[in-house]
Design an enzyme around this catalytic site. Sequence first.
Site, mmCIF file in Angstrom:
data_model
loop_
_atom_site.group_PDB
_atom_site.id
_atom_site.type_symbol
_atom_site.label_atom_id
_atom_site.label_comp_id
_atom_site.label_asym_id
_atom_site.label_seq_id
_atom_site.Cartn_x
_atom_site.Cartn_y
_atom_site.Cartn_z
ATOM 1 N N GLY A 31 0.831 -1.195 0.000
ATOM 2 C CA GLY A 31 0.000 0.000 0.000
ATOM 3 C C GLY A 31 0.863 1.240 0.000
ATOM 4 N NE ARG A 32 3.689 3.715 -4.114
ATOM 5 C CZ ARG A 32 3.312 2.789 -4.964
ATOM 6 N NH1 ARG A 32 2.108 2.812 -5.506
ATOM 7 N NH2 ARG A 32 4.138 1.818 -5.297
ATOM 8 N N GLY A 33 0.623 5.662 0.694
ATOM 9 C CA GLY A 33 -0.148 6.817 1.140
ATOM 10 C C GLY A 33 0.629 8.092 0.916
ATOM 11 N N GLY A 34 0.132 9.176 1.516
ATOM 12 C CA GLY A 34 0.747 10.470 1.292
ATOM 13 C C GLY A 34 2.130 10.611 1.877
ATOM 14 C CG MET A 35 2.956 10.062 6.007
ATOM 15 S SD MET A 35 3.050 11.001 7.545
ATOM 16 C CE MET A 35 2.611 9.738 8.732
ATOM 17 C CB VAL A 38 2.962 -0.586 3.797
ATOM 18 C CG1 VAL A 38 3.119 -1.869 4.620
ATOM 19 C CG2 VAL A 38 2.646 0.598 4.710
ATOM 20 C CE LYS A 53 3.409 4.321 7.950
ATOM 21 N NZ LYS A 53 2.367 4.608 8.966
ATOM 22 C CG ASP A 147 -5.795 8.347 9.617
ATOM 23 O OD1 ASP A 147 -6.892 8.762 9.189
ATOM 24 O OD2 ASP A 147 -4.874 7.994 8.870
#
Length: 333
Positions: A31-35, A38, A53, A147
Amino acid sequence: MTANDMSLYTGQPSGPVGKQIAGYRVEQVLGRGGMAVVYRAKDLRLDRTVALKLIAPERARDDTFRRRFTHESRVAAAIDHPHIVPIFEAGETDGVLYIAMRYVSGLDLRALLDRDGPLPVATALRIAAQVASALDAAHEHDLVHRDVKPGNILVAAGTDSDHPEHVYLTDFGLTKKSLSLSGFTTAGEFVGTLDYMAPEQISGRPVDGRCDLYSLACVVYETLAGCPPFERDEDVALLWAHQYDQPPPLTDRRPGLAPAAADVMAKALAKVPEDRYDSCLEFVAALRVATGQHAPAPSSKDPRPRRISANLWPPPEPPAWARPVFRGPPGGP
């Protein structure tokens, strides 16, 4: 940061698979997010699969963020709870901040909802109860997750027919001591996800565990209704709705539920924290009663380790090879 380090973070095709960082060999993007991004990775020292991560390079260069990362990783790792993803290690190597966690095989709740739509009431409440237990445990440590969302709830296979799912709450990287904190970082950025964000986070007021309770209620609402309580085309309108609009009654979007279920949800989604339930488990318990669901019977497979009776005396002797490390009481043999 080297080009190879950057490819580890971005997951570019040139790519991460097979590269090593801090004793872990990267195998697959999870997975990939804004900051952060993983990966599934192999711990080369212990020959186990982990979730690794990596933090965005620009964050790693921020001294305030680095201190916060170190502190929060340690505190989160200290929480021993069956529904919180265990953290094995957190550190820095070659300018890259990383966290190694237990790898959980299964879907996150976001993927589950995208695939199946609204869940059966019993399933939704089993998942909610496990997340609630994890959140209440964090709150006992004076931590607020801030969150809570479907993407941070992992759903793995359970132990038996009475417990078909085992749920983990993850991504405690945004936790902080609850006092004197708002929904903003020092850079003025929001911490949290707008669909599930409590009014006090949005307004910048101090937050406590009731902030997570609100977010959990938004998640539970979505598991039952198929959508979050507030849906707006613009972010500003969504922020306004969380602060000032009343959510549609749950029973309007999930016909067949008793009116009491809508009352429970309305209380959990109250604009003022003091008007909500005192704990996440209290909220889920009230929703169980309102929907006519009962907690599952205890499993015949007791997961707790059996304790040795305190009446066993004398205590068993250690094996011969271990005796040199045992010492008696002061003045004793």
